[in-house]
Scaffold this motif. Structure first.
Motif, PDB file in Angstrom:
ATOM      1  N   LEU A  62       0.823  -1.205   0.000  1.00  0.00           N
ATOM      2  CA  LEU A  62       0.000   0.000   0.000  1.00  0.00           C
ATOM      3  C   LEU A  62       0.858   1.257   0.000  1.00  0.00           C
ATOM      4  O   LEU A  62       0.634   2.177  -0.803  1.00  0.00           O
ATOM      5  CB  LEU A  62      -0.919  -0.011   1.222  1.00  0.00           C
ATOM      6  CG  LEU A  62      -1.793   1.239   1.420  1.00  0.00           C
ATOM      7  CD1 LEU A  62      -2.779   1.393   0.263  1.00  0.00           C
ATOM      8  CD2 LEU A  62      -2.533   1.164   2.745  1.00  0.00           C
ATOM      9  N   ASN A 140     -13.083  -2.903   1.114  1.00  0.00           N
ATOM     10  CA  ASN A 140     -12.805  -1.891   2.128  1.00  0.00           C
ATOM     11  C   ASN A 140     -11.304  -1.884   2.421  1.00  0.00           C
ATOM     12  O   ASN A 140     -10.693  -2.935   2.595  1.00  0.00           O
ATOM     13  CB  ASN A 140     -13.589  -2.240   3.399  1.00  0.00           C
ATOM     14  CG  ASN A 140     -13.360  -1.249   4.515  1.00  0.00           C
ATOM     15  OD1 ASN A 140     -12.283  -1.222   5.105  1.00  0.00           O
ATOM     16  ND2 ASN A 140     -14.366  -0.460   4.817  1.00  0.00           N
ATOM     17  N   PRO A 141     -10.656  -0.699   2.492  1.00  0.00           N
ATOM     18  CA  PRO A 141      -9.201  -0.668   2.661  1.00  0.00           C
ATOM     19  C   PRO A 141      -8.721  -1.312   3.950  1.00  0.00           C
ATOM     20  O   PRO A 141      -7.666  -1.944   3.987  1.00  0.00           O
ATOM     21  CB  PRO A 141      -8.867   0.831   2.615  1.00  0.00           C
ATOM     22  CG  PRO A 141     -10.147   1.524   2.951  1.00  0.00           C
ATOM     23  CD  PRO A 141     -11.225   0.650   2.396  1.00  0.00           C
ATOM     24  N   TRP A 156      -6.337   0.917  -3.865  1.00  0.00           N
ATOM     25  CA  TRP A 156      -6.368   2.006  -2.891  1.00  0.00           C
ATOM     26  C   TRP A 156      -5.065   2.798  -2.900  1.00  0.00           C
ATOM     27  O   TRP A 156      -5.074   4.028  -2.740  1.00  0.00           O
ATOM     28  CB  TRP A 156      -6.655   1.456  -1.496  1.00  0.00           C
ATOM     29  CG  TRP A 156      -8.111   1.254  -1.240  1.00  0.00           C
ATOM     30  CD1 TRP A 156      -8.805   0.088  -1.288  1.00  0.00           C
ATOM     31  CD2 TRP A 156      -9.065   2.280  -0.924  1.00  0.00           C
ATOM     32  NE1 TRP A 156     -10.130   0.302  -1.021  1.00  0.00           N
ATOM     33  CE2 TRP A 156     -10.321   1.640  -0.784  1.00  0.00           C
ATOM     34  CE3 TRP A 156      -8.979   3.651  -0.732  1.00  0.00           C
ATOM     35  CZ2 TRP A 156     -11.477   2.345  -0.476  1.00  0.00           C
ATOM     36  CZ3 TRP A 156     -10.136   4.357  -0.420  1.00  0.00           C
ATOM     37  CH2 TRP A 156     -11.363   3.701  -0.299  1.00  0.00           C
TER      38      TRP A 156
END
Length: 418
Positions: A62, A140-141, A156
Motif C-alpha cells: 500500500l 474496504n481498505p 487504494w
C-alpha cells in the motif's frame, strides 16, 4: 566491564547476508539429515519468519504504490512515453517467457499436505478469476489490510497516490518517509532470513524428504534460464525494433558494465550511479537518461516479472490448480504490474507474489511460504534478477538514444566499445 564477542559470532555479523543465507541453508540440510525430531522443532524459526513477512507485506504494498504515484514528477520531456512502452513490453515478454517455461518445465514445491484441509477451491476459469479480481478491487481498505487483499491494496494505493499528487510537498515527503520506514522494517525482517531459512529447510526436508532439494534446484534452473533468455533474446529484439541496427554490442556492454555490479549489490537503486556513468560513457542523450535511469530503477523489472510468474505458477501447480490460456495471459499482465511495484530492497519482488497468487484463490498463508522458498533460492535468483533489471535499463535507453540521433540526423551516436 566490556564483554568480548566470540570470534564466530563476530565473524557471522561481519559477513554479508548472502553467506549467512547459505550457512542457514547448509545447517538446515545437516540438521534434517542428523535428527528429524530436532529439524521439526527448529521449524518454529521458519514459521516465525513467515509470519513476520505476512504481517508487513500488505502495508508495504500500500505505502509503496501510494508514495511512488504521489511523488511522480510531471512536465519533463525526456522521451519517457516510448521508454515506458519498452519497459512494459519487456516485462510482459519476460512474464510470457516465464509462463511458457513453466508450462514446459513445471516446478513443484512442498506447500501443504492436504489442499482440501485449508478449504482451497480452485477457480473454474478466467471468468471467475476476473469476477474475483473485480470484487477484490472494491474491497474496504481496512479489510484489505487485515485480509491481505493485495489487489484491493494496489487499487487504494493508486487512488491515494493520485489524490496526493496535488498535495503539498510536505505531505508528499511524509508519504515517502512512511514508505522508507516500512521498507526499513522489511530490511530488519530480511536480516533474519538466514535463521528463518534454516528452520524452513530443516523442517521441510524432515517432512518431505531430501527429494525437495531437487525441486529447489529445478526451480532455480528455470528461473535463471528464463532471465538469460530475457537478457540475450527479448531485450535485443525490442532494442532492434527501436534502433534498427545490431543491438548486441549495446547488450554486451550493458551486461559487462551494469549487470556485473548489480549482481553483487543486489539493488537496482544502488546501481543508479553506475548506470548514469555508463550512459554518459556511451554518449547517450542526457535529457533521456537523466530521468530514465532513476525511473527504470523503480519500474523496469523484467527479472522481477520472471520471478513472480514462475513462483506463482509453481504454487499453482503444487496446489493442483489447472491454468488455461486466458488465465495465463491475465497472469502475465498482472505480473507486469506487480513487477513495477517491486521494492528496492533485496528480494523485494518476492513480497509481491501474494498479489499474483490471489488471482487463483491461493490464501495468504500459502503465498508467504512461497516467499520463504523464494528466499531460499534467492541467493542466486535475486542477484541474477537485479542484474537483468539494471542492464535492461541501459539497453532500452541506448536504443532510444540511438533512434533519436538517427532521426534528428545528429552526429552523436551511442558508441559501444568492444
Amino acid at each position: 566491564m566490556v564483554r568480548r564477542q566470540h570470534p564466530l559470532v563476530k565473524l557471522y555479523f561481519k559477513v554479508g547476508l548472502i553467506p549467512q543465507i547459505l550457512l542457514g541453508l547448509v545447517l538446515g540440510i545437516i540438521v534434517a539429515f542428523v535428527s528429524k525430531e530436532t529439524a521439526m522443532n527448529v521449524g518454529l524459526f521458519g514459521q516465525l519468519f513467515i509470519n513476520a513477512l505476512k504481517s508487513v507485506a500488505p502495508i508495504l504494498v500500500l505505502m509503496l504504490v501510494a508514495a511512488s504515484i504521489a511523488n511522480h514528477q510531471q512536465g519533463k520531456k525526456s522521451n519517457i512515453n516510448l521508454l515506458v512502452i519498452l519497459y512494459f513490453s519487456g516485462m510482459i515478454s519476460a512474464a510470457l517467457i516465464a509462463t511458457i517455461a513453466s508450462f514446459i518445465f513445471p516446478s513443484q514445491i512442498t506447500l501443504v499436505d492436504d489442499v482440501q484441509a485449508i478449504g482451497l477451491t480452485p477457480p473454474s476459469g478466467v471468468k471467475e478469476i476476473l469476477s474475483t479480481l473485480l470484487y477484490k478491487m472494491i474491497d474496504n481498505p481496512v479489510n484489505a489490510l487485515v485480509q491481505a487483499n493485495y489487489i484491493g491494496l494496489i487499487v487504494w494505493g493508486i487512488g491515494i497516490g493520485l489524490a496526493l499528487r496535488h498535495a503539498s510537498q510536505t505531505t508528499k515527503t511524509m508519504m515517502t518517509d512512511l514508505s522508507y520506514s516500512i521498507s526499513y522494517i522489511v530490511r530488519i525482517i530480511i536480516r533474519f532470513a538466514p535463521l528463518g531459512i534454516f528452520g524452513l529447510v530443516a523442517s521441510t526436508l524432515a517432512e518431505a524428504g531430501f527429494g525437495e532439494l531437487l525441486n529447489y534446484i529445478h526451480l532455480l534452473v528455470v528461473l535463471v534460464g528464463c532471465m538469460l533468455l530475457v537478457a540475450l533474446v527479448i531485450n535485443p529484439l525490442l532494442a532492434f525494433f527501436v534502433m534498427r541496427k545490431n543491438p548486441y554490442p549495446l547488450v554486451f556492454a550493458s551486461l559487462r558494465e551494469s549487470a556485473i555490479p548489480a549482481f553483487f549489490t543486489r539493488s537496482s537503486a544502488a546501481n543508479i550511479p553506475v548506470n548514469m556513468e555508463l550512459c554518459k560513457k556511451l554518449k547517450m542523450d542526457e535529457d533521456t537518461y537523466s530521468v530514465a535511469v532513476p525511473l527504470g530503477a523503480a519500474i523496469n523489472m523484467s527479472g522481477a516479472a520472471v520471478t513472480i510468474t514462475i513462483l506463482t505458477l509453481a504454487a499453482v501447480y503444487s496446489m493442483g490448480i489447472e491454468v488455461d490460456i486466458y488465465s495465463a495471459v491475465l497472469l502475465c499482465i498482472v505480473t507486469s504490474v506487480c513487477a513495477c511495484g517491486a521494492s528496492g530492497i533485496a528480494g523485494g519482488s518476492l513480497l509481491l507474489i501474494p498479489v499474483a497468487c490471489s488471482m487463483f484463490g491461493i490464501p495468504n498463508e500459502i503465498a508467504v511460504k512461497v516467499i520463504a522458498i523464494g528466499l531460499t533460492v534467492g541467493v542466486i535468483q535475486d542477484s541474477v534478477e537485479t542484474a537483468i533489471n539494471s542492464s535492461s535499463d541501459i539497453v532500452f535507453i541506448g536504443a532510444i538514444s540511438s533512434a533519436l540521433s538517427t532521426k534528428n540526423d545528429k552526429t552523436v551516436n551511442v558508441k559501444v566499445e568492444s
